[in-house]
Scaffold this motif. Structure first.
Motif, short mmCIF file in Angstrom:
data_model
loop_
_atom_site.label_atom_id
_atom_site.label_comp_id
_atom_site.label_asym_id
_atom_site.label_seq_id
_atom_site.Cartn_x
_atom_site.Cartn_y
_atom_site.Cartn_z
N GLU A 19 0.87 -1.19 0.00
CA GLU A 19 0.00 0.00 0.00
C GLU A 19 0.90 1.23 0.00
OE1 GLU A 19 -3.21 2.36 2.86
OE2 GLU A 19 -2.43 0.41 3.48
N SER A 22 -0.87 8.11 0.20
CA SER A 22 -1.84 8.89 -0.57
C SER A 22 -1.17 10.17 -1.05
CB SER A 22 -3.04 9.23 0.30
OG SER A 22 -2.64 10.13 1.34
N GLN A 23 -1.85 10.87 -1.93
CA GLN A 23 -1.33 12.15 -2.43
C GLN A 23 -1.11 13.13 -1.28
OE1 GLN A 23 -0.61 12.93 -5.57
NE2 GLN A 23 -1.65 11.38 -6.82
N GLU A 65 7.81 7.29 -11.55
CA GLU A 65 6.74 6.34 -11.24
C GLU A 65 5.81 6.82 -10.13
OE1 GLU A 65 7.91 2.12 -10.95
OE2 GLU A 65 9.95 2.80 -11.35
N ALA A 68 1.91 7.85 -10.47
CA ALA A 68 0.99 6.76 -10.82
C ALA A 68 0.78 5.79 -9.66
CB ALA A 68 1.52 6.01 -12.04
N LEU A 69 1.67 5.80 -8.66
CA LEU A 69 1.60 4.84 -7.56
C LEU A 69 0.92 5.37 -6.31
CD1 LEU A 69 5.18 3.26 -7.84
CD2 LEU A 69 3.02 2.21 -8.52
N GLY A 71 -1.44 6.49 -3.52
CA GLY A 71 -2.85 6.17 -3.26
C GLY A 71 -3.27 4.81 -3.79
N LYS A 72 -2.33 4.04 -4.35
CA LYS A 72 -2.66 2.75 -4.94
C LYS A 72 -2.08 1.60 -4.10
CE LYS A 72 -4.34 4.49 -8.88
NZ LYS A 72 -3.55 5.61 -9.28
N THR A 73 -2.49 0.37 -4.46
CA THR A 73 -1.87 -0.83 -3.91
C THR A 73 -1.30 -1.63 -5.07
OG1 THR A 73 -3.92 -2.11 -4.04
CG2 THR A 73 -3.46 -0.97 -1.96
N LYS A 74 -0.32 -2.47 -4.75
CA LYS A 74 0.33 -3.26 -5.79
C LYS A 74 0.62 -4.66 -5.26
CE LYS A 74 4.50 -3.36 -8.68
NZ LYS A 74 5.80 -2.72 -8.97
N THR A 95 6.27 3.48 0.34
CA THR A 95 5.48 2.35 0.85
C THR A 95 4.98 2.65 2.27
OG1 THR A 95 6.73 0.78 -0.49
CG2 THR A 95 5.48 -0.11 1.36
#
Length: 597
Positions: A19, A22-23, A65, A68-69, A71-74, A95
Motif C-alpha cells: 500500500e 496517498s497524495q 513512477e 501513478a503509484l 494512493g494505490k496498492t500493488k 510504501t
C-alpha cells in the motif's frame, strides 16, 4: 531492516500487497522537507526533518513512477519483498505498509505486525503503528543485547504498551552473539532479567498491578537474527560479500563452529526458540490472552485514575490547612508563603544555571575522552600496518577497529553517562534539600507541601536520569554505532612488479581515510543543541507552580470572610468526593483481583 509497516498473515499463495502513500500524505512529507525550523528547534523537530529528507532523497530514483503509484496498492511476488521494506528498497520511500500472505496453517486467523517504530517522519504511519498497538493481543519486543531494557525499552513497554493493555508480552534479545565471548548465555539472560526486575521495582511502577502481573513471568529469548540470516543464505553469496564473510567467520570462531557448518550456525542463532515461542502463543495461549487483554486494559484505566485522585487529594489537604488558619494568622502565613515562593523561584533559576554548567563540563570532557580513544586506536592501526604480514594485516586491523567500536567507545559513553547522571542527581538532591529548608523556615506544618515538592523535584531528577539513558537524549548520540568494520578484510590485488612497500602505503592511506569518519564537530554541535532539552526535563515550571496555586487561593480567601468560607466548602466537597472515589476504586480493584485469582 524494516522501513515500512509489515503484516504477515495466512494466504493460499505466497505474495505481497504493498500500500503506497496517498497524495496528501506525500504532500505532507514534502512540506516537512521544505519546512524552515525555528531558531531553537527541539531534537524531535530536527530528527523528523532529517528523517523526511532521507525518505524523500530515496524517492528520486523512482520520481517518474511516483504520480501513478500514490494512493494505490500493488500485488507482487514474495521474492520482491526487499523492494518494499528494505532500508534501500526501490519503493521503500513511498510504501506505507506491506501485507505478506503465507500458506501455513497456524497463521489462519492471525496477523503478525512488524512496525517500523515511533518518531516516524510520516505521521500517518506512526499513527497506524499506534492503532495496531491498541489492537494487539500480544507484543513481541526485540531488545539489543548490548543495552537490553534501557529507558527507551521501558518507555515503550511500561508506558505505550501498558496504556493499551495487551494480553501477553514476549521479549527477544537480539545480537547476543556479540557478547558471547565475554558472557555466557545464562549471564546475558540473567542480566536482562535483573534489568527488568530493577525497572519493576522503581517507585513509579512498584505498586502497578498491571506491570507487575504482565512482566512477572517474562523469560528473555536470546537470538541472533544476523546469524540466522547468514545460515539461510547461499554460502557463495555470504563469501562474495566482504562484510558478511567477516561476520560469518567471526560467528563461527565465537561458537567453535570450526567446520563453518550453516546448519550449526542456524542452531546457534536460537531463531528456532523465538519461532517456537511465537507459535506456542498462537496455538496454545490464545484463549488466555484474549481474556487478559481487556482485564489489563481495565487495570490500566484504574491506575491512571488512582494517580489523578491521589494528586488532587494532596492538593485539597494542603489548601484546607491554610484556609482554616485564623484570620489574624492567614495574612502572615500568606506573606511567608510568598517569601518562600520568591526564594524558591530564585533557587530554581540558580539550579538551572548550575545544571547547565554541569552538562557542558561533562559532555565536553566525554567527547574529549572519546577523541583520545579514537586517536589511540588510529596509532595502533598504523603500527599494525607497519609490522603485520600482508596475509595478517586485514584480520588484525579489523580486530582493532572492532574493539574500538564494540567495546572502547561504548564503555567510554557508559562511563560518562554514569558520571553525568550522578552529578545531576547530586545537584537535584542539593536543590531539594535547600527547598526543604526554605519551606521549614517560612511555613509551619509544611509536611504535605514538602512531600509535594520532593515529588516534583524527584520527577525532574528522574526525567534527567531517564533522558541521559535514552537514545533520544543520548549524550553522545549514536554517531559511532554504525562505523564500517571489515573494510580491510581483503586488500586489493597488487601487481607483481610493485615494490613491497607499496601495499603498506595503500593500507596507511585506507587508515587515514577511515579515521576521517570520526568527525567530532557535528557531535559537539549536537550536544550543545541537547542542553535546552535537558533543562526542560527538570520540569521547573511545574515545581514553581506548586506554591503559586496556593498563593492564589489564599489571596482570594483574604478578600472577604464570604470568599474564605466558600473556598473552604468547595475544597472540603472536592476532598470528600476524591476520597470517596479513591476508596470505591480501590475496593473495585480488590474485588476484580479476587475474581481473577
Amino acid at each position: 531492516m524494516t522501513a515500512a509497516l509489515s503484516i504477515i498473515t495466512y494466504g493460499k499463495e505466497k505474495d505481497i500487497v504493498a500500500e503506497f502513500y496517498s497524495q496528501d500524505e506525500w504532500a505532507n512529507l514534502k512540506m516537512q522537507v521544505e519546512r524552515d525550523l525555528d531558531e531553537n528547534p527541539s531534537d524531535n523537530e530536527i530528527y523528523m526533518k532529517q528523517a523526511a529528507i532521507e525518505v524523500f532523497a530515496k524517492s528520486k530514483a523512482i520520481a517518474n513512477e511516483i504520480p501513478a503509484l500514490l494512493g494505490k496498492t500493488k500485488t507482487d511476488r514474495l521474492e520482491n519483498l526487499i523492494d518494499y521494506v528494505g532500508a534501500h528498497g526501490k519503493y521503500v520511500s513511498i510504501t506505507k505498509s506491506v501485507t505478506i500472505h503465507y500458506p501455513v496453517e497456524w497463521l489462519k486467523g492471525v496477523e503478525i505486525v512488524d512496525t517500523p517504530g515511533f518518531n516516524d517522519p510520516i505521521v500517518s504511519r506512526e499513527l497506524r503503528t499506534q492503532e495496531f498497538l491498541k489492537k494487539a493481543d500480544v507484543v513481541l519486543m526485540l531488545l539489543y543485547a548490548g543495552r537490553a531494557f534501557d529507558v527507551t525499552d521501558r518507555d515503550i513497554l511500561f508506558e505505550k504498551v501498558r496504556k493499551v493493555g495487551v494480553g501477553k508480552i514476549l521479549v527477544g534479545v537480539n545480537k547476543y552473539d556479540l557478547l558471547i565471548e565475554k558472557e555466557s548465555e545464562e549471564q546475558i539472560i540473567s542480566n536482562v532479567e535483573e534489568e527488568i526486575r530493577k525497572a519493576c521495582r522503581e517507585r513509579k511502577y512498584r505498586d502497578d498491578y498491571l506491570i507487575q502481573e504482565t512482566m512477572r513471568d517474562i523469560k528473555p529469548i536470546l537470538v541472533s537474527a544476523n546469524m540466522a540470516l547468514m545460515a539461510k543464505m547461499p554460502l557463495n553469496k555470504v563469501y562474495n560479500d566482504l562484510d558478511l564473510k567477516f561476520h560469518f567467520d567471526e560467528s563461527c570462531k565465537a561458537f567453535g563452529n570450526e567446520k563453518q557448518d550453516q546448519q550449526q550456525m542456524l542452531i546457534d542463532s536460537h531463531i528456532g526458540n523465538l519461532e517456537n515461542a511465537v507459535r506456542e502463543v498462537i496455538e496454545k495461549s490464545k484463549a488466555d490472552i484474549l481474556i487478559k487483554k481487556p482485564i489489563n486494559h481495565i487495570f490500566q484505566l484504574a491506575n491512571n485514575k488512582i494517580e489523578e485522585l491521589e494528586t488532587s487529594i494532596k492538593s485539597d489537604i494542603n489548601t484546607l490547612k491554610e484556609l482554616k488558619s485564623p484570620d489574624t494568622e492567614l495574612e502572615d502565613r500568606l506573606d511567608n508563603i510568598k517569601k518562600a515562593q520568591k526564594r524558591i523561584e530564585r533557587r530554581i533559576e540558580r539550579a538551572t544555571t548550575e545544571l547547565s554548567d554541569i552538562f557542558d563540563e561533562i559532555t565536553e570532557s566525554g567527547i574529549e575522552n572519546m577523541q583520545i580513544i579514537v586517536f589511540e586506536a588510529k596509532e595502533d592501526c598504523v603500527r599494525i600496518a607497519g609490522s603485520a604480514r600482508r596475509n595478517e594485516v586485514g584480520t588484525k586491523l579489523n580486530s582493532r577497529i572492532d574493539r574500538l567500536n564494540q567495546m572502547e567507545l561504548p564503555k567510554a559513553q557508559k562511563s560518562f553517562k554514569n558520571s553525568f547522571i550522578k552529578a545531576l542527581n547530586n545537584k537535584c538532591e542539593d536543590f531539594a534539600n535547600e527547598v526543604e529548608e526554605l519551606l521549614e523556615r517560612y511555613i509551619e506544618d509544611c509536611d504535605e507541601i514538602k512531600e509535594a515538592f520532593q515529588s516534583a523535584v524527584g520527577k525532574g531528577a528522574n526525567s534527567i536520569k531517564n533522558g541521559a539513558e535514552s537514545d533520544y537524549f543520548d549524550l553522545f548520540g549514536s554517531e559511532f554505532e554504525n562505523k564500517s568494520i571489515g573494510m580491510w578484510l581483503l586488500l586489493p590485488p597488487i601487481l607483481i612488479y610493485k615494490f613491497m612497500h607499496d601495499w603498506r602505503e595503500d593500507v596507511y592511506n585506507d587508515i587515514q581515510d577511515y579515521f576521517k569518519l570520526y568527525d567530532f564537530r557535528p557531535l559537539k554541535e549536537a550536544t550543545r543543541n541537547r542542553r535546552s532539552a535537558y533543562m526542560k526535563l527538570l520540569q521547573t515550571e511545574a515545581t514553581s507552580q506548586l506554591l503559586g496555586d496556593l498563593v492564589d487561593k489564599l489571596t482570594e480567601a483574604l478578600k472577604s470572610r464570604e470568599n474564605k468560607e466558600k473556598l473552604i466548602k468547595q475544597t472540603e466537597h472536592s476532598l470528600a468526593n476524591n476520597q470517596k472515589s479513591l476508596s470505591e476504586l480501590r475496593s473495585q480493584i480488590s474485588e476484580l483481583k479476587s475474581i481473577i485469582n
